[in-house]
Design an enzyme around this catalytic site. Sequence first.
Site, PDB file in Angstrom:
ATOM      1  N   LYS A 129      14.538 -17.539  49.150  1.00 21.89           N
ATOM      2  CA  LYS A 129      15.235 -16.386  49.740  1.00 21.89           C
ATOM      3  C   LYS A 129      15.369 -16.638  51.230  1.00 21.89           C
ATOM      4  O   LYS A 129      14.579 -17.378  51.817  1.00 21.89           O
ATOM      5  CB  LYS A 129      14.422 -15.108  49.529  1.00 21.89           C
ATOM      6  CG  LYS A 129      15.242 -13.847  49.605  1.00 21.89           C
ATOM      7  CD  LYS A 129      15.836 -13.514  48.253  1.00 21.89           C
ATOM      8  CE  LYS A 129      16.755 -12.323  48.294  1.00 21.89           C
ATOM      9  NZ  LYS A 129      17.084 -11.874  46.933  1.00 21.89           N
ATOM     10  N   ASP A 169      22.773 -10.874  49.423  1.00 16.70           N
ATOM     11  CA  ASP A 169      21.780  -9.822  49.168  1.00 16.70           C
ATOM     12  C   ASP A 169      22.224  -8.673  50.091  1.00 16.70           C
ATOM     13  O   ASP A 169      23.398  -8.642  50.504  1.00 16.70           O
ATOM     14  CB  ASP A 169      20.353 -10.327  49.479  1.00 16.70           C
ATOM     15  CG  ASP A 169      19.256  -9.432  48.902  1.00 16.70           C
ATOM     16  OD1 ASP A 169      18.899  -9.588  47.736  1.00 16.70           O
ATOM     17  OD2 ASP A 169      18.751  -8.540  49.629  1.00 16.70           O
TER      18      ASP A 169
HETATM   19  N1  GLU Z   1      20.118 -11.423  45.909  1.00 13.19           N
HETATM   20  C1  GLU Z   1      20.236 -11.433  44.488  1.00 13.19           C
HETATM   21  C2  GLU Z   1      18.866 -11.230  43.861  1.00 13.19           C
HETATM   22  O1  GLU Z   1      18.055 -10.514  44.428  1.00 13.19           O
HETATM   23  C3  GLU Z   1      21.021 -12.614  43.936  1.00 13.19           C
HETATM   24  C4  GLU Z   1      20.538 -13.974  44.322  1.00 13.19           C
HETATM   25  C5  GLU Z   1      21.450 -15.102  43.890  1.00 13.19           C
HETATM   26  O2  GLU Z   1      22.493 -14.870  43.284  1.00 13.19           O
HETATM   27  O3  GLU Z   1      21.096 -16.236  44.179  1.00 13.19           O
HETATM   28  O4  GLU Z   1      18.547 -11.713  42.810  1.00 13.19           O
END
Ligand code: GLU
Length: 449
Positions: A129, A169
Amino acid sequence: MTALDQTLHDIYDEVLHRNPGETEFHQAVYEVLSSLEPVIAKHPQYADAAVIHRMCEPERQIIFRVPWHDDSGTVQINRGFRVEFNSALGPYKGGLRFHPSVYLGIIKFLGFEQIFKNSLTGLPIGGGKGGSDFDPKGRSDNEIMRFCQSFMTELYRHIGEYTDVPAGDIGVGGREIGYLFGQYKRITNRYESGVLTGKGLTWGGSQVRTEATGYGAVFFIDEILKAANDTFDGKRVVVSGSGNVAIYAIEKIHQLGGIVVACSDSSGYVVDEKGIDLELLKEVKQDRRERLDAYIEGRGGAAELVNGRLTWDVPCDIAVPSATQNELDGDDAARLIKNGCKIVAEGANMPCTPEAVKLFTEAQVKFAPGKAANAGGVATSALEMQQNASRDSWTFGYTEQRLAAIMNGIHDRCLSTADEYGAPGNYVVGANIAGFIQVADAMLAQGLI
Ligand code: GLU
């Protein structure tokens, strides 16, 4: 909080000690550890090889300066992060969050959750992340572009389709992914589609990716309903937030016959007894990027805006917290239970506090944790990576079918794992254990990593 046995307690103590002040990360770790006692009882090799210890320490943490010029020519400085948490199952995968509350503890909580969520999808993606404490609110399009370009000017050296694949996100949507991708392409001189997901449909994006997190959460709830021989028909639903997750959750709930009577933003919440007018909500939030008072104006007084954060006062059968972490606490949970709410599914990451989850579990409210319920977003990102790798693009209908099948698979795995470990019907236990075991086995097979 439930007490941990000695081994798990020692691990948690070490996490506290090594990561001082990172309260959201502590909370996310505690939540997973509290499900693992029966796992180490059955499989002592996980404790012997310190797999859980290792999982709590990111493989790599990158923190960098992001300098940029605002529209008045003043230099602004933000902090950028990418936490590459676990690559046992595949390249690091997870979104970028741009929000003033971002600091290392938030990115680590999100990265930690992502490991188990991504594992549950059954697709070959590790966990990571990133993000920044940049506040996009009130910034011009040019400022957003300059910020994204500066952010990528450092990030590019750490990512790649086989290394680390960021996406969106909170605060990062299609516009930001476009600016980030453009800068990556300029710096590397490569059209490497699979380096980012959430791209536009004409340049390597996947159908259904925009809708996927919200749709996926609703497919998950639909599975819970089906397991009880029930349907969405006529159900009253409250969704918090009004961003990407909330909007497409509302869309799918309405398609399946439910009625969403409330949603919210940082200014308050809207109650619209006739059902949220989705076209108007999209116009206000996606096209005009305005607050919910513009929705009320557009409804000509047919809906009401309530200031403050008591969204969970509105009586409903199903609640879908889809705004942000710790937005629904013990008091909110008690109100929802009192008002007859029977299902809670987390559209956001960790929106319910531990106290709230405990109350739901005690009251036998079906509670679907984010790692399971909101996995549709990242799952569809993995489908985008598949299409990029094969230089293909699938239809909306086919991609949506794949998403529905993945959510069905996650639901069933949660239930069968919960059964196997003596907690029938408990989605928290099922999601944590099923997600954990797959990563733990891969780590054991790959030596001391
Ligand atoms: N931010 C999204 C999550 O919390 C998607 C992450 C992504 O697609 O890599 O899963």
